[in-house]
Design a protein around this motif. Sequence first.
Motif, PDB file in Angstrom:
ATOM      1  N   HIS A 107       0.852  -1.181   0.000  1.00  0.00           N
ATOM      2  CA  HIS A 107       0.000   0.000   0.000  1.00  0.00           C
ATOM      3  C   HIS A 107       0.890   1.233   0.000  1.00  0.00           C
ATOM      4  N   GLY A 108       0.878   1.944  -1.099  1.00  0.00           N
ATOM      5  CA  GLY A 108       1.708   3.121  -1.226  1.00  0.00           C
ATOM      6  C   GLY A 108       0.983   4.376  -0.785  1.00  0.00           C
ATOM      7  N   TYR A 109       1.568   5.505  -1.144  1.00  0.00           N
ATOM      8  CA  TYR A 109       1.050   6.796  -0.734  1.00  0.00           C
ATOM      9  C   TYR A 109       0.897   7.693  -1.950  1.00  0.00           C
ATOM     10  N   SER A 110       0.111   8.738  -1.795  1.00  0.00           N
ATOM     11  CA  SER A 110      -0.085   9.705  -2.865  1.00  0.00           C
ATOM     12  C   SER A 110      -0.122  11.099  -2.256  1.00  0.00           C
ATOM     13  N   LEU A 111       0.246  12.078  -3.058  1.00  0.00           N
ATOM     14  CA  LEU A 111       0.250  13.466  -2.621  1.00  0.00           C
ATOM     15  C   LEU A 111      -0.939  14.162  -3.254  1.00  0.00           C
ATOM     16  N   SER A 112      -1.834  14.654  -2.442  1.00  0.00           N
ATOM     17  CA  SER A 112      -3.079  15.226  -2.930  1.00  0.00           C
ATOM     18  C   SER A 112      -3.118  16.718  -2.633  1.00  0.00           C
ATOM     19  N   ALA A 113      -3.499  17.495  -3.645  1.00  0.00           N
ATOM     20  CA  ALA A 113      -3.677  18.939  -3.464  1.00  0.00           C
ATOM     21  C   ALA A 113      -5.022  19.207  -2.804  1.00  0.00           C
ATOM     22  N   VAL A 114      -5.044  20.058  -1.802  1.00  0.00           N
ATOM     23  CA  VAL A 114      -6.283  20.307  -1.056  1.00  0.00           C
ATOM     24  C   VAL A 114      -6.813  21.717  -1.228  1.00  0.00           C
ATOM     25  N   THR A 115      -5.987  22.626  -1.744  1.00  0.00           N
ATOM     26  CA  THR A 115      -6.477  23.995  -1.914  1.00  0.00           C
ATOM     27  C   THR A 115      -6.402  24.470  -3.360  1.00  0.00           C
ATOM     28  N   LEU A 116      -5.327  24.087  -4.070  1.00  0.00           N
ATOM     29  CA  LEU A 116      -5.150  24.533  -5.449  1.00  0.00           C
ATOM     30  C   LEU A 116      -4.959  23.316  -6.345  1.00  0.00           C
ATOM     31  N   PRO A 117      -6.025  22.602  -6.675  1.00  0.00           N
ATOM     32  CA  PRO A 117      -5.886  21.372  -7.448  1.00  0.00           C
ATOM     33  C   PRO A 117      -5.421  21.586  -8.868  1.00  0.00           C
ATOM     34  N   GLY A 118      -5.413  22.799  -9.359  1.00  0.00           N
ATOM     35  CA  GLY A 118      -5.009  23.027 -10.739  1.00  0.00           C
ATOM     36  C   GLY A 118      -3.529  23.234 -10.919  1.00  0.00           C
ATOM     37  N   VAL A 119      -2.752  23.245  -9.837  1.00  0.00           N
ATOM     38  CA  VAL A 119      -1.316  23.471  -9.951  1.00  0.00           C
ATOM     39  C   VAL A 119      -0.582  22.292  -9.340  1.00  0.00           C
ATOM     40  N   LEU A 120       0.745  22.282  -9.563  1.00  0.00           N
ATOM     41  CA  LEU A 120       1.563  21.237  -8.968  1.00  0.00           C
ATOM     42  C   LEU A 120       1.538  21.358  -7.457  1.00  0.00           C
ATOM     43  N   CYS A 121       1.585  20.205  -6.786  1.00  0.00           N
ATOM     44  CA  CYS A 121       1.522  20.210  -5.325  1.00  0.00           C
ATOM     45  C   CYS A 121       2.756  20.878  -4.739  1.00  0.00           C
ATOM     46  N   SER A 122       2.590  21.532  -3.640  1.00  0.00           N
ATOM     47  CA  SER A 122       3.691  22.131  -2.898  1.00  0.00           C
ATOM     48  C   SER A 122       3.417  21.910  -1.421  1.00  0.00           C
ATOM     49  N   PRO A 123       4.385  22.143  -0.518  1.00  0.00           N
ATOM     50  CA  PRO A 123       4.151  21.883   0.905  1.00  0.00           C
ATOM     51  C   PRO A 123       2.956  22.640   1.472  1.00  0.00           C
ATOM     52  N   SER A 124       2.628  23.784   0.891  1.00  0.00           N
ATOM     53  CA  SER A 124       1.543  24.576   1.464  1.00  0.00           C
ATOM     54  C   SER A 124       0.167  24.128   1.002  1.00  0.00           C
ATOM     55  N   ASN A 125       0.085  23.329  -0.061  1.00  0.00           N
ATOM     56  CA  ASN A 125      -1.241  22.966  -0.549  1.00  0.00           C
ATOM     57  C   ASN A 125      -1.371  21.480  -0.833  1.00  0.00           C
ATOM     58  N   GLY A 126      -0.527  20.654  -0.245  1.00  0.00           N
ATOM     59  CA  GLY A 126      -0.593  19.226  -0.478  1.00  0.00           C
ATOM     60  C   GLY A 126      -0.561  18.440   0.819  1.00  0.00           C
ATOM     61  N   VAL A 127      -1.152  17.247   0.783  1.00  0.00           N
ATOM     62  CA  VAL A 127      -1.162  16.376   1.954  1.00  0.00           C
ATOM     63  C   VAL A 127      -0.917  14.945   1.482  1.00  0.00           C
ATOM     64  N   VAL A 128      -0.177  14.181   2.270  1.00  0.00           N
ATOM     65  CA  VAL A 128       0.139  12.792   1.931  1.00  0.00           C
ATOM     66  C   VAL A 128      -0.999  11.898   2.405  1.00  0.00           C
ATOM     67  N   LEU A 129      -1.498  11.060   1.508  1.00  0.00           N
ATOM     68  CA  LEU A 129      -2.612  10.173   1.816  1.00  0.00           C
ATOM     69  C   LEU A 129      -2.215   8.729   1.533  1.00  0.00           C
ATOM     70  N   PRO A 130      -2.666   7.774   2.351  1.00  0.00           N
ATOM     71  CA  PRO A 130      -2.412   6.349   2.066  1.00  0.00           C
ATOM     72  C   PRO A 130      -3.448   5.818   1.073  1.00  0.00           C
ATOM     73  N   GLY A 131      -3.364   4.533   0.785  1.00  0.00           N
ATOM     74  CA  GLY A 131      -4.365   3.906  -0.054  1.00  0.00           C
ATOM     75  C   GLY A 131      -3.982   3.741  -1.506  1.00  0.00           C
ATOM     76  N   ASN A 132      -2.763   4.109  -1.865  1.00  0.00           N
ATOM     77  CA  ASN A 132      -2.298   3.932  -3.247  1.00  0.00           C
ATOM     78  C   ASN A 132      -1.797   2.493  -3.402  1.00  0.00           C
ATOM     79  N   VAL A 133      -2.701   1.559  -3.636  1.00  0.00           N
ATOM     80  CA  VAL A 133      -2.375   0.137  -3.645  1.00  0.00           C
ATOM     81  C   VAL A 133      -1.409  -0.174  -4.784  1.00  0.00           C
ATOM     82  N   GLY A 134      -0.283  -0.772  -4.401  1.00  0.00           N
ATOM     83  CA  GLY A 134       0.698  -1.151  -5.405  1.00  0.00           C
ATOM     84  C   GLY A 134       1.375   0.014  -6.094  1.00  0.00           C
TER      85      GLY A 134
END
Length: 381
Positions: A217-244
Amino acid sequence: MDYEQLKFIWWLLIGMLLIGLVLVEGLDQGARVLMPILARHVREPLRRDRAIASPQSVYLLWLAAIGCTLSLVWPRLGLMPCLGVGLIALLSLLRRYGLQLNRPAGNAWAWTGLVSGLLPALLIGVMLGNLFLGLPFSSCGQAGCHYHGALSGLFEPFAVLVGGVCLSMLSQLGAAWVMLHGDGAVRWRARQVTWVAGSMFLASFLGAVLWLGAGSHGYSLSAVTLPGVLCSPSNGVVLPGNVGWQANYRAWPWAWLAPLFAITGAVLALFAAWQSRAGLALLGGGMATCATLSSAGFALFPFIVPSNLQLSASLTAWDAMGSEKTLGMMLIVASVLVPMLLAYTVYSLLKGWDLFIEPRSAAHSSWHRDTRMVRRHLALR
């Protein structure tokens, strides 16, 4: 060029540098695998001192380039790049002495070269396997990162399997390189190693892919405030559930070409070894190496070192980078030094073209001896 674009460009450049380092390691490793055998049959120095100097200097230059680049571009990695480069450099020095077969203790030095030649490839694979599993570290703000595991915890079964993938992959590539340049007994034995290593790579690579897809089970970086741009520390959060670690492959279907090319390259190298076509075997081994590392990069992006203990402490391509000014200056320097490094690598490999070519008389006698050995083996069967 803005800051986010610089981060992405440096992710690609570091990936290319790592692939180049692994290719240089693979071209040298075939000789290390064959060295104990060559020590019993090749007695003449073959101008080794001159031929060894160039590959050794190339390898050390690639190590220095990787170490400096990682330390400056990804400063949050701390001392990890320096420790890794120092360990691999120490093993490369052991390989250098293992090549001195004209010494009285030649066989012992040859086996030293064998072990020290296998360890870097195995360790690279184990480190890559642990990136898929995640490392047990946490981040405490200004206090930095703290590792909470033991050294033995790095050798999980999946990580060891990935180490076997890397070891067999580089052995196949290096043996194909020796087969291309060798004569007589050297070429015949390199062909055998190419076949065995290629078969092991196919089996271990397919096993690692199935294991990863079924139980990791891997991880993914999800944008929570500005989904139209590349993730950065200020607008991204690490989430589990990326199977394989398949999220990027689902988002980019063309990325599936990388593992497909890895399997195709290995099969091509096996076919070429069976047909005694050294150049085609080298091409297949190089394709398998580049595609395998690209497959791992596509799966892990944008993670550099994920944490399985504290998800927010995971280092990604967006929060582990240096300042914008540093990245811009490093890009200018790299645009000059990287082409020079590539040119020197090609020159050194061409200069050492005859490293594994036996003298005419030795090649002639060893070829007939090995031909008789093969015929006797076939007759017994």
